[in-house]
Design an enzyme around this catalytic site. Structure first.
Site, PDB file in Angstrom:
ATOM      1  N   TYR A 154       0.828  -1.102  -0.058  1.00 18.67           N
ATOM      2  CA  TYR A 154      -0.179  -0.129  -0.214  1.00 18.67           C
ATOM      3  C   TYR A 154       0.789   1.158  -0.045  1.00 18.67           C
ATOM      4  O   TYR A 154       0.604   2.328   0.541  1.00 18.67           O
ATOM      5  CB  TYR A 154      -0.802  -0.137   1.200  1.00 18.67           C
ATOM      6  N   LYS A 202       6.268 -13.731   4.394  1.00 23.49           N
ATOM      7  CA  LYS A 202       6.568 -14.770   3.167  1.00 23.49           C
ATOM      8  C   LYS A 202       7.971 -14.462   2.960  1.00 23.49           C
ATOM      9  O   LYS A 202       8.388 -13.835   1.811  1.00 23.49           O
ATOM     10  CB  LYS A 202       5.781 -14.150   2.155  1.00 23.49           C
ATOM     11  N   ASP A 233       1.143 -18.416   3.702  1.00 29.39           N
ATOM     12  CA  ASP A 233       0.103 -19.484   3.161  1.00 29.39           C
ATOM     13  C   ASP A 233      -0.029 -20.350   4.075  1.00 29.39           C
ATOM     14  O   ASP A 233      -1.514 -20.883   4.422  1.00 29.39           O
ATOM     15  CB  ASP A 233       0.698 -19.930   1.945  1.00 29.39           C
ATOM     16  N   ASP A 289      -4.844  -7.370   5.198  1.00 29.63           N
ATOM     17  CA  ASP A 289      -6.094  -7.367   4.802  1.00 29.63           C
ATOM     18  C   ASP A 289      -6.783  -8.696   4.480  1.00 29.63           C
ATOM     19  O   ASP A 289      -8.050  -8.804   4.885  1.00 29.63           O
ATOM     20  CB  ASP A 289      -5.871  -6.413   3.575  1.00 29.63           C
ATOM     21  N   ASP A 302     -10.168 -10.736   6.479  1.00 28.24           N
ATOM     22  CA  ASP A 302     -11.557 -11.099   6.032  1.00 28.24           C
ATOM     23  C   ASP A 302     -11.523 -12.690   6.075  1.00 28.24           C
ATOM     24  O   ASP A 302     -12.763 -13.001   6.459  1.00 28.24           O
ATOM     25  CB  ASP A 302     -11.675 -10.854   4.405  1.00 28.24           C
TER      26      ASP A 302
HETATM   27  C1  IPM Z   1      -9.979  -2.899   4.652  1.00 26.62           C
HETATM   28  C2  IPM Z   1     -10.138  -2.454   3.112  1.00 26.62           C
HETATM   29  C3  IPM Z   1      -9.344  -1.424   2.494  1.00 26.62           C
HETATM   30  C4  IPM Z   1      -7.792  -1.834   2.536  1.00 26.62           C
HETATM   31  C5  IPM Z   1      -9.734  -0.878   1.242  1.00 26.62           C
HETATM   32  C6  IPM Z   1     -11.350  -0.022   1.127  1.00 26.62           C
HETATM   33  C7  IPM Z   1      -8.803   0.332   0.712  1.00 26.62           C
HETATM   34  O1  IPM Z   1     -10.366  -3.577   2.450  1.00 26.62           O
HETATM   35  O2  IPM Z   1      -9.840  -1.666   5.360  1.00 26.62           O
HETATM   36  O3  IPM Z   1      -9.609  -3.858   5.152  1.00 26.62           O
HETATM   37  O4  IPM Z   1      -7.519  -2.596   1.691  1.00 26.62           O
HETATM   38  O5  IPM Z   1      -7.251  -1.842   3.733  1.00 26.62           O
HETATM   39 MN    MN Z   2     -10.198  -5.342   3.865  1.00 28.38          MN
END
Ligand code: IPM
Ligand code: MN
Ligand code: NAD
Length: 345
Positions: free
Chosen positions: A120, A164, A195, A219, A223
């Site tokens: 990022y 990694k 992984d 990130d 999720d």
């Molecule tokens: C998160 C989101 C953000 C990220 C996006 C919306 C830029 O997915 O906060 O997890 O990738 O960090």
């Molecule tokens: Mn995210």
């Protein structure tokens, strides 16, 4: 917390389900007896469509004058030149630590995600035949996220560094730096390739306690972690810097369910609880989290959790649990809240 003690909170509800879940969080804060000076800002896709700009410099100035930000979610506009509002805020306020706790009836772990560098970095070259993104790992960036992770791990049992380094030379610096910090601080520590970590998160999630990792891995793993505990809609986060902080559910604007009144508000409500803890009101934070757990235990569940409740029902259940607790307890005098270091666990 009224009058002089009132904290100024910038409210960026955003797009899609953002405004729906932020309203729930604000309702719960009110029910918890919290008084905040709210500064609502129109930022995001709606604003971009209207003005060609998603976030203005004047918004950034306003935000900087607030104690912190309560954030919903923002839809990424269909424009390759667009730079994410969230990334701009993280960068402008140097919100380097993204703390993402994951809790369910039998799981309890935290992902500590480096939030300003890695893939990022914003260093990108886009070409017709070849495009590049530079992955930046610095000693300072690795040190400060390792310190934040160790602050949490010091009160828990284990730090796992996720990387990694078998492929990415940049991750040697991350791994070695995190190891050095953990060693100096006397924190029990191990490391795992990302992984394998993704696999273990699904097959053996109890293995983990505090995980520290780079930006994109954090990130994706978060999720995945949300899926493991049951839903993205349950999960909260704190983006913390030296002097500012932003609190948001980890999910996005969920256009597929926006406007239907069925978004799970728990992630946003828990984010508000994390905000109260950061603002120094650990009691309000604890009461909100306890009310969330009680509401979930009574079966208040939106469709993402297999239930048939609407956003308003779940919000009402959390508010109801807070009210029930208040009627059982003698009133406690209000105290001025003081901003202090984030502490969980
Ligand atoms: C998160 C989101 C953000 C990220 C996006 C919306 C830029 O997915 O906060 O997890 O990738 O960090
Ligand atoms: Mn995210
Ligand atoms: P998403 O997180 O919005 O949704 C993924 C899936 O999870 C969808 O099926 C959605 O319905 C479900 N979901 C998410 N939150 C939920 C909730 N509270 N209750 C019930 N179900 C929920 O991810 P996406 O669809 O990939 O992204 C949509 C938009 O959001 C994109 O423009 C993306 O860039 C943006 N986004 C923003 C943020 C943010 O602002 N913090 C974070 C991630 C994605």
């Amino acid at each position: 917390m009224s009058g002089q003690g009132s904290k100024r909170v910038a409210v960026v509800a955003g797009d899609g389900i953002g405004p729906e879940v932020v309203e729930s969080a604000l309702e719960v804060l009110t029910a918890a007896g919290v008084h905040l000076d709210l500064v609502r800002l129109e930022v995001g896709l709606g604003r971009w469509k209207r003005t060609g700009e998603a976030l203005g410099d004047e918004d950034l100035d306003t935000i900087k004058q607030c104690d912190c930000i309560l954030f919903g979610a923002i839809t990424t506009p269909p424009d390759p030149g667009y730079r994410s509002v969230l990334l701009r805020l993280r960068r402008a306020l140097d919100l380097y630590a993204n703390i993402r706790p994951f809790q369910s009836s039998d799981l309890d772990f935290i992902i500590v995600r480096e939030n300003t560098e890695g893939l990022y970095s914003g260093r990108e070259e886009v070409g017709e035949e070849e495009s590049r993104t530079t992955r930046v790992i610095t000693r300072r960036g690795s040190e400060r996220i390792a310190e934040a992770a160790c602050d949490l791990a010091a009160k828990r049992r284990l730090l796992t560094i996720i990387h990694k380094s078998n492929v990415l030379k940049s991750d040697w610096l991350f791994l070695q730096t995190c190891r050095e910090v953990a060693e100096r601080r006397g924190i029990p520590c191990e490391d795992m390739l990302v992984d394998a970590a993704a696999y273990n998160l699904v097959t053996n999630p109890r293995k983990f306690d505090v995980m520290v990792t780079t930006n994109l891995f954090g990130d994706i793993l978060s999720d995945e972690a949300a899926g493991v505990i049951g839903s993205l809609g349950l999960c909260a986060s704190a983006n913390i810097g030296e002097s500012h902080a932003l609190f948001e559910p980890i999910h996005g604007s969920a256009p597929d369910i926006a406007g239907k009144g069925i978004a799970n508000p728990i992630g946003a409500i828990r984010s508000a609880a994390m905000m109260m803890e950061w603002l120094g009101d650990a009691r309000a934070a604890g009461r909100i989290e306890a009310a969330v757990r009680r509401a979930l235990a009574t079966g208040a569940r939106t469709p993402d959790l297999g239930g048939s409740c609407r956003t308003a029902d779940v919000t009402g259940a959390v508010v109801g649990c807070l009210m029930a607790e208040q009627s059982e307890e003698p009133p406690v005098p209000e105290k001025d809240v003081q901003k202090r270091e984030m502490q969980f666990g």
